[in-house]
Design an enzyme around this catalytic site. Structure first.
Site, PDB file in Angstrom:
ATOM      1  CG  ASP A   1      -2.060   0.975   1.093  1.00 35.18           C
ATOM      2  OD1 ASP A   1      -3.220   0.526   1.023  1.00 35.18           O
ATOM      3  OD2 ASP A   1      -1.797   2.201   1.048  1.00 35.18           O
ATOM      4  CB  ILE A   2       0.805   4.207  -2.220  1.00 37.75           C
ATOM      5  CG1 ILE A   2       1.891   5.050  -2.848  1.00 37.75           C
ATOM      6  CG2 ILE A   2      -0.439   4.999  -1.936  1.00 37.75           C
ATOM      7  CD1 ILE A   2       1.526   5.560  -4.243  1.00 37.75           C
TER       8      ILE A   2
ATOM      9  CG  HIS B   1      -8.628  -3.352  -2.488  1.00 30.61           C
ATOM     10  ND1 HIS B   1      -9.567  -2.592  -3.169  1.00 30.61           N
ATOM     11  CD2 HIS B   1      -8.340  -2.668  -1.352  1.00 30.61           C
ATOM     12  CE1 HIS B   1      -9.819  -1.496  -2.467  1.00 30.61           C
ATOM     13  NE2 HIS B   1      -9.100  -1.521  -1.354  1.00 30.61           N
TER      14      HIS B   1
HETATM   15  P1  AMP Z   1      -9.644   1.276   0.126  1.00 29.49           P
HETATM   16  O1  AMP Z   1      -9.884   2.476   0.968  1.00 29.49           O
HETATM   17  O2  AMP Z   1      -9.984  -0.014   0.815  1.00 29.49           O
HETATM   18  O3  AMP Z   1     -10.267   1.408  -1.246  1.00 29.49           O
HETATM   19  O4  AMP Z   1      -8.076   1.197  -0.048  1.00 29.49           O
HETATM   20  C1  AMP Z   1      -7.383   1.675  -1.154  1.00 29.49           C
HETATM   21  C2  AMP Z   1      -5.932   1.671  -0.763  1.00 29.49           C
HETATM   22  O5  AMP Z   1      -5.152   1.796  -1.953  1.00 29.49           O
HETATM   23  C3  AMP Z   1      -5.520   2.824   0.153  1.00 29.49           C
HETATM   24  O6  AMP Z   1      -5.012   2.285   1.386  1.00 29.49           O
HETATM   25  C4  AMP Z   1      -4.431   3.567  -0.648  1.00 29.49           C
HETATM   26  O7  AMP Z   1      -3.370   3.999   0.163  1.00 29.49           O
HETATM   27  C5  AMP Z   1      -3.994   2.502  -1.645  1.00 29.49           C
HETATM   28  N1  AMP Z   1      -3.457   2.991  -2.904  1.00 29.49           N
HETATM   29  C6  AMP Z   1      -3.982   3.931  -3.716  1.00 29.49           C
HETATM   30  N2  AMP Z   1      -3.228   4.095  -4.828  1.00 29.49           N
HETATM   31  C7  AMP Z   1      -2.208   3.207  -4.721  1.00 29.49           C
HETATM   32  C8  AMP Z   1      -1.085   2.883  -5.538  1.00 29.49           C
HETATM   33  N3  AMP Z   1      -0.869   3.492  -6.707  1.00 29.49           N
HETATM   34  N4  AMP Z   1      -0.235   1.930  -5.090  1.00 29.49           N
HETATM   35  C9  AMP Z   1      -0.443   1.322  -3.908  1.00 29.49           C
HETATM   36  N5  AMP Z   1      -1.474   1.576  -3.094  1.00 29.49           N
HETATM   37  C10 AMP Z   1      -2.347   2.502  -3.493  1.00 29.49           C
END
Ligand code: AMP
Ligand code: ZN
Length: 111
Positions: free
Chosen positions: A30-31, A99
């Site tokens: 996760d970023i 996810h």
């Molecule tokens: P959710 O709130 O369950 O939809 O989680 C989405 C997650 O994706 C969040 O924790 C973000 O930090 C993560 N995220 C968004 N863009 C990216 C990316 N490019 N690479 C890795 N993680 C990401």
């Protein structure tokens, strides 16, 4: 889905290092990590959320679930881990592509 970030990651349009991948899923960091280890288990198929999943997706969901302990062990999370699935706006879901979050390391706050 052309405007879906996770589809772009799955398709290699956004370069991302995968911790694990197979024909059904990819796993990457996760970023914005919320724990020492914070990985995302992402289906290759664009299903918007758990709310849209159907019986046809049962083997995919079982696979996403059963991979968790294996990846957690590889990440050194020997004392346990947390799994989070945000679903829909009310569930705090930001990215509408199914996810699971895998979190662990240190002491996670009580939930
Ligand atoms: P959710 O709130 O369950 O939809 O989680 C989405 C997650 O994706 C969040 O924790 C973000 O930090 C993560 N995220 C968004 N863009 C990216 C990316 N490019 N690479 C890795 N993680 C990401
Ligand atoms: Zn998608």
């Amino acid at each position: 889905m052309t405007d879906c970030i996770f589809c772009k990651i799955v398709e290699g349009q956004i370069p991302t290092e995968f911790v694990y991948e197979d024909d059904k899923i990819v796993i990457f960091k996760d970023i914005r990590p919320k724990a020492e280890v914070h990985l995302l288990i992402v289906a290759r198929e664009h299903i918007p959320s758990l709310a849209e999943a159907t019986q046809d997706n049962a083997s995919l969901l079982a696979h996403m679930t059963l991979v968790l302990p294996k990846i957690a062990k590889e990440q050194g999370l020997n004392s346990g881990f947390r799994t989070v699935i945000n679903t829909g706006k009310g569930g705090g879901q930001e990215i509408d592509h199914i996810h699971f979050h895998l979190l662990g390391g240190g002491m996670l706050p009580k939930f």
